[in-house]
Design a protein around this motif. Structure first.
Motif, PDB file in Angstrom:
ATOM      1  N   LYS A 126       0.833  -1.197   0.000  1.00  0.00           N
ATOM      2  CA  LYS A 126       0.000   0.000   0.000  1.00  0.00           C
ATOM      3  C   LYS A 126       0.869   1.250   0.000  1.00  0.00           C
ATOM      4  O   LYS A 126       1.982   1.249   0.536  1.00  0.00           O
ATOM      5  N   ASP A 127       0.359   2.315  -0.572  1.00  0.00           N
ATOM      6  CA  ASP A 127       1.111   3.573  -0.628  1.00  0.00           C
ATOM      7  C   ASP A 127       1.555   4.024   0.758  1.00  0.00           C
ATOM      8  O   ASP A 127       2.686   4.457   0.951  1.00  0.00           O
ATOM      9  N   SER A 128       0.656   3.938   1.720  1.00  0.00           N
ATOM     10  CA  SER A 128       0.986   4.414   3.063  1.00  0.00           C
ATOM     11  C   SER A 128       2.112   3.589   3.679  1.00  0.00           C
ATOM     12  O   SER A 128       3.044   4.139   4.277  1.00  0.00           O
ATOM     13  N   HIS A 129       2.047   2.272   3.534  1.00  0.00           N
ATOM     14  CA  HIS A 129       3.102   1.414   4.081  1.00  0.00           C
ATOM     15  C   HIS A 129       4.422   1.638   3.346  1.00  0.00           C
ATOM     16  O   HIS A 129       5.492   1.647   3.952  1.00  0.00           O
ATOM     17  N   PHE A 130       4.328   1.807   2.028  1.00  0.00           N
ATOM     18  CA  PHE A 130       5.527   1.995   1.221  1.00  0.00           C
ATOM     19  C   PHE A 130       6.236   3.311   1.588  1.00  0.00           C
ATOM     20  O   PHE A 130       7.454   3.353   1.796  1.00  0.00           O
ATOM     21  N   LEU A 131       5.465   4.377   1.700  1.00  0.00           N
ATOM     22  CA  LEU A 131       6.052   5.699   1.927  1.00  0.00           C
ATOM     23  C   LEU A 131       6.436   5.938   3.382  1.00  0.00           C
ATOM     24  O   LEU A 131       7.403   6.645   3.668  1.00  0.00           O
ATOM     25  N   LEU A 132       5.694   5.359   4.323  1.00  0.00           N
ATOM     26  CA  LEU A 132       5.937   5.651   5.738  1.00  0.00           C
ATOM     27  C   LEU A 132       6.824   4.623   6.432  1.00  0.00           C
ATOM     28  O   LEU A 132       7.401   4.927   7.476  1.00  0.00           O
ATOM     29  N   PHE A 133       6.932   3.424   5.878  1.00  0.00           N
ATOM     30  CA  PHE A 133       7.741   2.387   6.514  1.00  0.00           C
ATOM     31  C   PHE A 133       8.930   1.961   5.657  1.00  0.00           C
ATOM     32  O   PHE A 133      10.058   1.914   6.124  1.00  0.00           O
ATOM     33  N   VAL A 134       8.656   1.673   4.385  1.00  0.00           N
ATOM     34  CA  VAL A 134       9.700   1.118   3.521  1.00  0.00           C
ATOM     35  C   VAL A 134      10.763   2.154   3.179  1.00  0.00           C
ATOM     36  O   VAL A 134      11.951   1.965   3.461  1.00  0.00           O
ATOM     37  N   ILE A 135      10.341   3.260   2.557  1.00  0.00           N
ATOM     38  CA  ILE A 135      11.332   4.229   2.080  1.00  0.00           C
ATOM     39  C   ILE A 135      12.124   4.871   3.218  1.00  0.00           C
ATOM     40  O   ILE A 135      13.360   4.942   3.143  1.00  0.00           O
ATOM     41  N   PRO A 136      11.506   5.343   4.312  1.00  0.00           N
ATOM     42  CA  PRO A 136      12.321   5.882   5.406  1.00  0.00           C
ATOM     43  C   PRO A 136      13.320   4.870   5.960  1.00  0.00           C
ATOM     44  O   PRO A 136      14.452   5.230   6.307  1.00  0.00           O
ATOM     45  N   SER A 137      12.904   3.610   6.019  1.00  0.00           N
ATOM     46  CA  SER A 137      13.817   2.568   6.507  1.00  0.00           C
ATOM     47  C   SER A 137      14.992   2.387   5.558  1.00  0.00           C
ATOM     48  O   SER A 137      16.134   2.212   5.988  1.00  0.00           O
ATOM     49  N   LEU A 138      14.725   2.435   4.250  1.00  0.00           N
ATOM     50  CA  LEU A 138      15.813   2.309   3.271  1.00  0.00           C
ATOM     51  C   LEU A 138      16.772   3.501   3.348  1.00  0.00           C
ATOM     52  O   LEU A 138      17.983   3.337   3.173  1.00  0.00           O
ATOM     53  N   PHE A 139      16.243   4.688   3.605  1.00  0.00           N
ATOM     54  CA  PHE A 139      17.098   5.853   3.794  1.00  0.00           C
ATOM     55  C   PHE A 139      18.039   5.631   4.980  1.00  0.00           C
ATOM     56  O   PHE A 139      19.250   5.898   4.897  1.00  0.00           O
ATOM     57  N   LEU A 140      17.485   5.153   6.102  1.00  0.00           N
ATOM     58  CA  LEU A 140      18.307   4.938   7.288  1.00  0.00           C
ATOM     59  C   LEU A 140      19.337   3.840   7.050  1.00  0.00           C
ATOM     60  O   LEU A 140      20.507   3.979   7.436  1.00  0.00           O
ATOM     61  N   ILE A 141      18.922   2.761   6.405  1.00  0.00           N
ATOM     62  CA  ILE A 141      19.838   1.651   6.140  1.00  0.00           C
ATOM     63  C   ILE A 141      20.962   2.097   5.203  1.00  0.00           C
ATOM     64  O   ILE A 141      22.115   1.679   5.348  1.00  0.00           O
ATOM     65  N   SER A 142      20.643   2.966   4.241  1.00  0.00           N
ATOM     66  CA  SER A 142      21.688   3.455   3.335  1.00  0.00           C
ATOM     67  C   SER A 142      22.731   4.267   4.093  1.00  0.00           C
ATOM     68  O   SER A 142      23.919   4.215   3.772  1.00  0.00           O
ATOM     69  N   ASP A 143      22.310   5.038   5.098  1.00  0.00           N
ATOM     70  CA  ASP A 143      23.265   5.747   5.957  1.00  0.00           C
ATOM     71  C   ASP A 143      24.153   4.766   6.713  1.00  0.00           C
ATOM     72  O   ASP A 143      25.328   5.034   6.966  1.00  0.00           O
ATOM     73  N   TRP A 144      23.564   3.655   7.084  1.00  0.00           N
ATOM     74  CA  TRP A 144      24.244   2.673   7.942  1.00  0.00           C
ATOM     75  C   TRP A 144      25.272   1.849   7.181  1.00  0.00           C
ATOM     76  O   TRP A 144      26.426   1.723   7.615  1.00  0.00           O
ATOM     77  N   ILE A 145      24.892   1.288   6.031  1.00  0.00           N
ATOM     78  CA  ILE A 145      25.737   0.260   5.402  1.00  0.00           C
ATOM     79  C   ILE A 145      26.580   0.772   4.239  1.00  0.00           C
ATOM     80  O   ILE A 145      27.270  -0.026   3.599  1.00  0.00           O
ATOM     81  N   CYS A 146      26.532   2.072   3.976  1.00  0.00           N
ATOM     82  CA  CYS A 146      27.253   2.603   2.806  1.00  0.00           C
ATOM     83  C   CYS A 146      28.400   3.524   3.234  1.00  0.00           C
ATOM     84  O   CYS A 146      28.195   4.729   3.378  1.00  0.00           O
ATOM     85  N   PRO A 147      29.592   2.967   3.412  1.00  0.00           N
ATOM     86  CA  PRO A 147      30.734   3.845   3.718  1.00  0.00           C
ATOM     87  C   PRO A 147      31.066   4.721   2.518  1.00  0.00           C
ATOM     88  O   PRO A 147      30.940   4.307   1.363  1.00  0.00           O
ATOM     89  N   MET A 148      31.468   5.960   2.799  1.00  0.00           N
ATOM     90  CA  MET A 148      31.801   6.911   1.747  1.00  0.00           C
ATOM     91  C   MET A 148      33.141   7.567   2.088  1.00  0.00           C
ATOM     92  O   MET A 148      33.506   7.661   3.264  1.00  0.00           O
ATOM     93  N   ILE A 149      33.852   8.016   1.056  1.00  0.00           N
ATOM     94  CA  ILE A 149      35.126   8.703   1.304  1.00  0.00           C
ATOM     95  C   ILE A 149      34.876   9.974   2.090  1.00  0.00           C
ATOM     96  O   ILE A 149      35.574  10.271   3.070  1.00  0.00           O
ATOM     97  N   PHE A 150      33.864  10.747   1.685  1.00  0.00           N
ATOM     98  CA  PHE A 150      33.443  11.922   2.450  1.00  0.00           C
ATOM     99  C   PHE A 150      32.018  11.660   2.929  1.00  0.00           C
ATOM    100  O   PHE A 150      31.062  11.898   2.188  1.00  0.00           O
ATOM    101  N   PRO A 151      31.856  11.142   4.150  1.00  0.00           N
ATOM    102  CA  PRO A 151      30.529  10.725   4.617  1.00  0.00           C
ATOM    103  C   PRO A 151      29.523  11.875   4.628  1.00  0.00           C
ATOM    104  O   PRO A 151      29.797  12.949   5.169  1.00  0.00           O
ATOM    105  N   VAL A 152      28.380  11.637   4.006  1.00  0.00           N
ATOM    106  CA  VAL A 152      27.261  12.569   4.037  1.00  0.00           C
ATOM    107  C   VAL A 152      26.027  11.761   4.397  1.00  0.00           C
ATOM    108  O   VAL A 152      25.742  10.731   3.770  1.00  0.00           O
ATOM    109  N   TYR A 153      25.308  12.216   5.415  1.00  0.00           N
ATOM    110  CA  TYR A 153      24.105  11.521   5.873  1.00  0.00           C
ATOM    111  C   TYR A 153      22.883  12.308   5.425  1.00  0.00           C
ATOM    112  O   TYR A 153      22.943  13.532   5.228  1.00  0.00           O
ATOM    113  N   TRP A 154      21.761  11.610   5.269  1.00  0.00           N
ATOM    114  CA  TRP A 154      20.540  12.298   4.855  1.00  0.00           C
ATOM    115  C   TRP A 154      20.158  13.364   5.867  1.00  0.00           C
ATOM    116  O   TRP A 154      19.589  14.405   5.499  1.00  0.00           O
TER     117      TRP A 154
END
Length: 540
Positions: A126-154
């Protein structure tokens, strides 16, 4: 009939990536518009939603490369100067290296794109589940598991709004997570606007709660420790390549210049100085640790300058030096008065391709391509440094050298291991030759002060020399960049027992929650019937 107000679809969603990257740049320094950060996230949400409809792996990969490149070209274009200076190559080779870097530097957005496409390919979410649970979680996980040379967080997109950034008390990852949820609520509100204005409160109430929590953190009373008078030196030493090590005239002039500005700071101080601070690379390539190592950096002139300033001021001096101790070490050193004893803390997190070459043993020709890269060895976690003030109180600080201020978890480890009253960051941004870079680098200190609940003092060799209080507010006027300058700061410290939710619990609970939400939505959503299966069922 009520006219439905839906979010319009566009024919070529990939075109949205460029304005999204532009708003990304506007959210960071030197602009610092947090509203631009929300627009950037909104555009990414819309694009991701369109990407799940197409469900193409090739387009998802293309989108990842495009957004990474656009973000680098609009926000982090200054990296080109660093590549040119470190590689010593001409414009053509430096530009090619920069473009290769740009393609993958912000690859973390791929976690959001690919994760969304994969989940919606197999489940009807559902749109609500996708936008309120899935995408925010993916944003947080991307901050967590993606090392960068110059770290930038959302969460960095929102660090310049005092009424919103206080959520960083829970961690920068949480600030990003909450910001994405808030943007998603606005997205849903527009999407469902055909239901009338009365339903708006359903979407605005959570945002109001987030805002209220920020206000609570902003109004928090913080236990104060001793107030210090610091003198911060900005000698404006130019970035130095290895060839100047053998240039006696250049090194002599630099040492004399640093000594002169130190004397000037002491003589003109409006009150007794508790701590005199020199930035990173004020005197490059040299050190005060006498070593028999063949690559020793010991300089008697450096020793004389530092000891003379300490005796003249009768107060401790903090400075940066390069020492040889089981390898080349980038060091922050505290020199005490009377005893003339030095305490050193070695830089723990080194800058890839600047202070060491990743994979150099496997790819030896990298050294030919990047000859100015150093061979530094990282240090280990140690105790905070302490010194005695003019009033006889003992004050401690957590030392950070340049790049280390980019890492929230490093500061948390330091605070848990050895709490302190404030954080001191010595830095050198001269290699980048960019005001934008130094402002963005300084902005990271703003969030570190909120996360740790402590003042962060930043002393830079060419600027930006500044300081932030525990709410991320500037405590002194910024010294002009690329000029010699002296800053005097009355620094109200906090008690070392001071803590924050981030220091207490760290990022792990939020990361576990994000993973749980993804699994919850995936297994609670019905299976998606693929087109070829639907066709077979109809034929049967």
């Amino acid at each position: 009939m009520r006219k439905h107000s839906k979010i319009p679809e566009i024919k070529y969603p990939l075109l949205l990536l460029l304005p999204a990257a532009i708003f990304f740049a506007l959210a960071l320094e030197p602009f610092g518009f947090a509203s631009a950060g929300f627009v950037c996230i909104f555009l990414i949400l819309y694009f991701t939603k369109q990407l799940t409809i197409v469900s193409s792996g090739k387009k998802t990969l293309l989108a990842t490369f495009l957004f990474s490149s656009f973000v680098t070209l609009t926000s982090f274009y200054w990296i080109w100067n660093a590549i040119r200076n470190i590689s010593g190559q001409g414009v053509v080779i430096s530009s090619l290296l920069f473009l290769v870097y740009a393609l993958v530097s912000f690859y973390k957005v791929g976690i959001i794109f690919f994760g969304s496409v994969y989940l919606t390919k197999f489940r009807n979410i559902k749109d609500s589940h996708f936008l309120l649970f899935v995408i925010p979680s993916l944003f947080l996980i991307s901050d967590w598991i993606c090392p960068m040379i110059f770290p930038v967080y959302w969460g960095d997109l929102f660090r310049n709004n005092i009424l919103w950034r206080q959520m960083a008390r829970l961690g920068t990852e949480v600030l990003g997570f909450v910001s994405v949820i808030s943007t998603s609520l606005i997205y849903l509100m527009i999407l469902k606007s055909d239901k009338g204005i009365r339903t708006y409160s359903l979407y605005l109430f959570p945002i109001f709660c987030f805002f209220s929590l920020n206000l609570y953190f902003l109004s928090e009373t913080i236990p104060q420790g001793p107030t210090l008078h610091l003198a911060l030196l900005q000698p404006n030493t130019e970035y130095a390549k290895r060839e100047v090590q053998e240039n006696h005239a250049w090194m002599t002039k630099t040492i004399q210049s640093v000594y002169d500005i130190g004397l000037e700071a002491i003589r003109n101080s409006p009150k007794p100085i508790d701590l005199l601070v020199m930035p990173e690379s004020a005197i490059p390539f040299l050190g005060t640790l006498d070593s028999k190592d063949t690559e020793s950096t010991y300089s008697k002139s450096f020793v004389d300058v530092t000891e003379s300033l300490v005796r003249f001021n009768n107060a401790p001096l903090v400075f940066n030096e390069l020492v040889s101790d089981q390898g080349s070490r980038n060091s922050l050193t505290l020199l005490h008065p009377i005893s003339m004893v030095s305490e050193r803390r070695y830089k723990q997190v080194l800058l890839p391709f600047g202070e060491y070459l990743p994979g150099e043993k496997q790819i030896p020709w990298l050294r030919i391509l990047l000859p100015e890269t150093s061979h530094h060895v990282p240090g280990k976690l140690t105790d905070a440094l302490g010194f005695q003030t003019k009033t006889g109180e003992i004050v401690t600080f957590s030392p950070l050298v340049c790049y280390e201020v980019m890492y929230p978890e490093l500061i948390r480890k330091m605070m848990v291991h050895s709490p302190s009253e404030f954080i001191l960051n010595l830095t050198n941004d001269s290699w980048f030759e960019s005001l934008t870079e130094t402002q963005q680098h300084a902005g990271a200190g703003r969030l570190r002060s909120i996360e740790s609940g402590r003042p962060v003092v930043r002393v830079a060799v060419t600027g930006l020399t500044t300081a932030y209080d525990p709410w991320g507010r500037e405590m002194m006027g910024e010294l002009q960049t690329f000029q010699k300058a002296i800053g005097y700061l009355d620094l109200p410290t906090v008690l070392k027992e001071r803590t924050t939710p981030y220091i207490q619990i760290g990022p792990s609970p939020w990361r576990i929650m994000a993973v749980f939400l993804l699994f919850f939505v995936f297994f609670r959503s019905p299976r998606r019937i693929l087109p070829h299966k639907m066709k077979n069922e109809i034929e049967i």
